[in-house]
Design an enzyme around this catalytic site. Sequence first.
Site, short mmCIF file in Angstrom:
data_model
loop_
_atom_site.label_atom_id
_atom_site.label_comp_id
_atom_site.label_asym_id
_atom_site.label_seq_id
_atom_site.Cartn_x
_atom_site.Cartn_y
_atom_site.Cartn_z
CG HIS A 235 37.97 -20.08 -81.18
ND1 HIS A 235 37.08 -19.33 -81.92
CD2 HIS A 235 38.33 -21.12 -81.97
CE1 HIS A 235 36.91 -19.90 -83.09
NE2 HIS A 235 37.67 -20.98 -83.17
CG HIS B 291 44.31 -20.19 -87.18
ND1 HIS B 291 44.41 -21.56 -87.32
CD2 HIS B 291 43.02 -19.88 -87.43
CE1 HIS B 291 43.22 -22.05 -87.65
NE2 HIS B 291 42.36 -21.06 -87.71
P1 ATP Z 1 30.77 -20.33 -89.55
O1 ATP Z 1 31.37 -21.53 -90.25
O2 ATP Z 1 29.36 -20.55 -89.14
O3 ATP Z 1 30.97 -19.06 -90.29
P2 ATP Z 1 32.85 -20.79 -87.60
O4 ATP Z 1 33.78 -21.17 -88.72
O5 ATP Z 1 33.37 -19.91 -86.53
O6 ATP Z 1 31.55 -20.10 -88.17
P3 ATP Z 1 32.61 -23.58 -87.26
O7 ATP Z 1 32.60 -23.77 -88.75
O8 ATP Z 1 31.68 -24.39 -86.45
O9 ATP Z 1 32.31 -22.08 -86.89
O10 ATP Z 1 34.11 -23.80 -86.78
C1 ATP Z 1 34.48 -23.78 -85.42
C2 ATP Z 1 36.00 -23.69 -85.37
O11 ATP Z 1 36.58 -24.84 -86.01
C3 ATP Z 1 36.59 -22.49 -86.12
O12 ATP Z 1 37.78 -22.11 -85.48
C4 ATP Z 1 36.92 -23.05 -87.49
O13 ATP Z 1 37.97 -22.34 -88.10
C5 ATP Z 1 37.37 -24.45 -87.13
N1 ATP Z 1 37.10 -25.37 -88.24
C6 ATP Z 1 35.97 -25.48 -88.96
N2 ATP Z 1 36.06 -26.42 -89.90
C7 ATP Z 1 37.30 -26.95 -89.79
C8 ATP Z 1 38.01 -27.97 -90.46
N3 ATP Z 1 37.48 -28.67 -91.46
N4 ATP Z 1 39.28 -28.24 -90.06
C9 ATP Z 1 39.83 -27.56 -89.05
N5 ATP Z 1 39.21 -26.59 -88.36
C10 ATP Z 1 37.97 -26.28 -88.72
#
Ligand code: ATP
EC number: 3.1.4.58
Length: 172
Positions: free
Chosen positions: A42, A123
Site C-alpha cells: 500500500h 512510498h
Molecule cells: P508493524 O509496525 O506492525 O511492523 P506496519 O508498519 O505495516 O507494521 P503500522 O505501524 O500500523 O503497520 O503502519 C501502517 C502504515 O502507516 C505503514 O505504511 C506505516 O509505514 C505507516 N506509519 C506508521 N507509523 C507512522 C508514522 N508515525 N508516520 C507516518 N506513517 C506511519
Amino acid sequence: MIDDTLRLFFALPCPPEQAAAVCAWRDDQALDGRAVSRDNLHLTLAFLGAQPREHLDALLQMAATVHAEAFSLTLDRLTTIGKGFICLQPASTPPALLQLAEALSERLAALGVVLDCRPFLPHLTLSRQARSRAQQSAPDFTWHVDRFVLYRSVNTADGVRYDELGSWPLLP
Ligand code: ATP
Ligand code: MG
C-alpha cells in the site's frame, strides 16, 4: 486493561495484479530485510495512529467529503528511506496524489487529528529492517488510482494485518 482505540491510516491499496508483479520483481532482486507480504502492499496517505473507536463514524463521514481526481501512478524508483525501509517511489509525484493527501490532512486537522509533522513522502514499502541502502531505477509499476481506503492495522501472531474499514471512489 481494555484498549478501545483503533490504529488507523488512509492509504492507496496496491491492486492485486500490480502487487503480484511488484512481488515477482522484488523477490528476484533478493532485497535485504523482511519482505512485506503481497496483501499488505500500500501507499500511505495519512497515518492517524491510535484513535478512539467512537471517532470512527466521524472519520468515515469526513472521508466521504473528499472529492479528488483519479490519477495514474507510476512507481519507478527503488529507494531506502528511514531506518531501512526499501521502497518503490514515484520519480515524479502526480499533483492529484499530493492534492488527495492534502485534502485528507486538512479534514483530519479540522477533526482534531494531527498528523506527523514530516512532509508527505509517497512510498510503497517492499522490505523492512534492511541494512543495505538502495537508490536506483526500477521497472515502471503503474496503476490507475481510482479509490482510497481507511485501514485498521491489527497485529496478529502471523504479523500485521490491515482491515479495510471504508473505501471511497476518486472522480473519473
Ligand atoms: P508493524 O509496525 O506492525 O511492523 P506496519 O508498519 O505495516 O507494521 P503500522 O505501524 O500500523 O503497520 O503502519 C501502517 C502504515 O502507516 C505503514 O505504511 C506505516 O509505514 C505507516 N506509519 C506508521 N507509523 C507512522 C508514522 N508515525 N508516520 C507516518 N506513517 C506511519
Ligand atoms: Mg509500523
